[in-house]
Design an enzyme around this catalytic site. Structure first.
Site, PDB file in Angstrom:
ATOM      1  N   TYR A 155      -1.155  13.306   6.252  1.00 24.70           N
ATOM      2  CA  TYR A 155      -0.796  12.315   7.266  1.00 24.70           C
ATOM      3  C   TYR A 155       0.690  12.419   7.574  1.00 24.70           C
ATOM      4  CZ  TYR A 155      -5.080   9.382   6.921  1.00 24.70           C
ATOM      5  OH  TYR A 155      -6.353   8.885   6.966  1.00 24.70           O
ATOM      6  N   TYR A 176       0.842  -1.213   0.000  1.00 22.19           N
ATOM      7  CA  TYR A 176       0.000   0.000   0.000  1.00 22.19           C
ATOM      8  C   TYR A 176       0.872   1.255   0.000  1.00 22.19           C
ATOM      9  CZ  TYR A 176      -3.019   3.781   1.471  1.00 22.19           C
ATOM     10  OH  TYR A 176      -3.664   4.988   1.539  1.00 22.19           O
ATOM     11  N   GLU A 195     -14.510  -0.420   6.050  1.00 25.61           N
ATOM     12  CA  GLU A 195     -14.397   0.872   5.369  1.00 25.61           C
ATOM     13  C   GLU A 195     -15.669   1.059   4.547  1.00 25.61           C
ATOM     14  OE1 GLU A 195     -10.406   1.847   3.799  1.00 25.61           O
ATOM     15  OE2 GLU A 195     -11.458   2.346   1.938  1.00 25.61           O
ATOM     16  N   ARG A 200     -11.349  13.647   1.147  1.00 26.82           N
ATOM     17  CA  ARG A 200     -12.347  12.830   1.862  1.00 26.82           C
ATOM     18  C   ARG A 200     -13.660  12.717   1.107  1.00 26.82           C
ATOM     19  NH1 ARG A 200      -9.344   9.793   5.198  1.00 26.82           N
ATOM     20  NH2 ARG A 200      -8.020  11.097   6.503  1.00 26.82           N
ATOM     21  N   ARG A 202       1.694   6.793  -6.747  1.00 25.75           N
ATOM     22  CA  ARG A 202       0.576   7.716  -7.015  1.00 25.75           C
ATOM     23  C   ARG A 202       1.014   9.160  -6.792  1.00 25.75           C
ATOM     24  NH1 ARG A 202      -4.921   6.891  -3.603  1.00 25.75           N
ATOM     25  NH2 ARG A 202      -3.402   7.004  -1.892  1.00 25.75           N
TER      26      ARG A 202
END
Ligand code: 3EB
Length: 346
Positions: free
Chosen positions: A219, A159, A338, A232, A166
């Site tokens: 983060y 991940y 999730e 979000r 990305r």
């Protein structure tokens, strides 16, 4: 706010249509797809399958994910438009456009000798290239799927490798980064290539943070060398209604995971996050918040199938026909559930 579009006369039947297309998202029982499409007033732009077959007669992009659906159902996610649709094929890129919106997918195998980081960067660069070439440069909503999401690859969790790739593709290329980042989902499949699919547009949408959470793109480094590049939620306003595309949302408050090993509590915390986000979106769009699930569709990713019952119980306020459950691996090992969705804010 966007202006209303000019009215347009359709020569064939002299009906007056608004030229602004609207995206619909529906969950259709897979055996009912042909009938559903034949009787729908809208045209298919993309279909997401979770393993059930899609008839070859379907000409729009089809994304098939190895993501088992839970709860003894076999649904397809069908995106349709109320305006004419054109399809575009470019090698590994396949898209449908309708007026000002594009639904497209890039699916890349991880080549031998190449890490997921490089595959991801390549996929995003191709995606951006093709949507820009077609005149739909603005990312509205992105989904990312790949296998082994929590496995180690050359000393870094896959991940996190994905997040680096990305970031490398988007940070230098996407105008307005990171504020222009779209809502996102990243979930681990059981098998398959790297699969991205997106909604993009000819004009920018509005991307939101969650008042209860730190922006993912801020983060701290503790979560990986490059932070996750997504917003979000994304608000899409049109003359018909305002749609809120909600990112994969989990039991994260601030930037910390909450309720380790407690799937029921994680689900409740996630719902608190969703309520805060929808309230925030309503403030921004000047609308009345409507979490009345009758106007929304939700997908729930469950890490451990044996938690399905307790998670379903925590979500019993949402009409069962509007919520799908899948077994999927999540981007932090401790996250057990999730939830993403599309809600009409009015
Ligand atoms: C979180 O809040 C949960 O990397 O695109 C959710 C949605 C998550 C999207 C992504 C990650 C992504 O950080 C994880």
């Amino acid at each position: 706010m966007r202006q209303h579009h000019a009215l347009r006369i359709q020569r064939s039947n002299q009906r007056v249509l608004d030229a602004a297309p609207h995206l619909r998202v529906d969950y259709v029982e897979s055996t009912n797809l042909s009938h559903w499409l034949a009787t729908s007033a809208t045209l298919p732009m993309a279909i997401v399958s979770f393993g059930s077959p899609v008839p070859a007669s379907v000409s729009c992009p089809v994304i098939t994910l190895d993501l088992p659906q839970l709860g003894n159902r076999s649904d397809l996610e069908v995106w349709t438009s109320d305006q004419p649709v054109t399809v575009h094929r470019r090698n590994e890129f396949f898209a449908a456009t309708s007026g000002e919106m594009l639904a497209g997918t890039v699916q890349l195998e991880e080549e031998p000798g190449e890490g997921l980081r490089e595959t991801t960067e390549r996929a995003y660069r191709r995606l951006l290239h093709h949507i820009q070439e077609l005149g739909y440069p603005y990312l509205w909503r992105v989904w990312n799927f790949f296998p082994g999401i929590n496995e180690d690859e050359q000393g870094l969790e896959r991940y996190r490798q994905f997040c680096v790739g990305r970031y490398q593709a988007l940070a230098g290329t996407l105008q307005g980064f990171p504020g222009s980042l779209p809502a996102g989902t990243a979930v681990g499949t059981r098998s398959g290539p790297l699969q991205l699919y997106v909604l993009a547009g000819t004009h920018p949408a509005v991307h939101l943070g969650n008042p209860r959470q730190v922006h993912a793109y801020e983060y701290p480094e503790h979560y990986g060398p490059r932070s996750p590049s997504f917003a979000r939620a994304t608000l899409l306003q049109s003359d018909l209604h305002t749609q809120l595309f909600i990112s994969g949302t989990a039991s994260v408050v601030g930037h910390a995971s909450r309720h380790i090993d407690r799937p029921g509590e994680q689900t409740q915390e996630t719902m608190s996050n969703l309520r805060a986000l929808i309230g925030h979106a309503a403030d921004i769009s000047g609308a009345v918040p409507n979490l009345q699930p009758s106007r929304g569709t939700f997908k729930v990713y469950v890490r451990q199938p044996e938690h399905l019952g307790i998670i379903q119980q925590a979500l019993s306020a949402i009409a069962p026909s509007r919520i799908l459950y899948f077994q999927g691996d999540l981007c932090r090992r401790e996250l057990l559930v999730e939830i993403e969705g599309v809600v009409i804010v009015e």
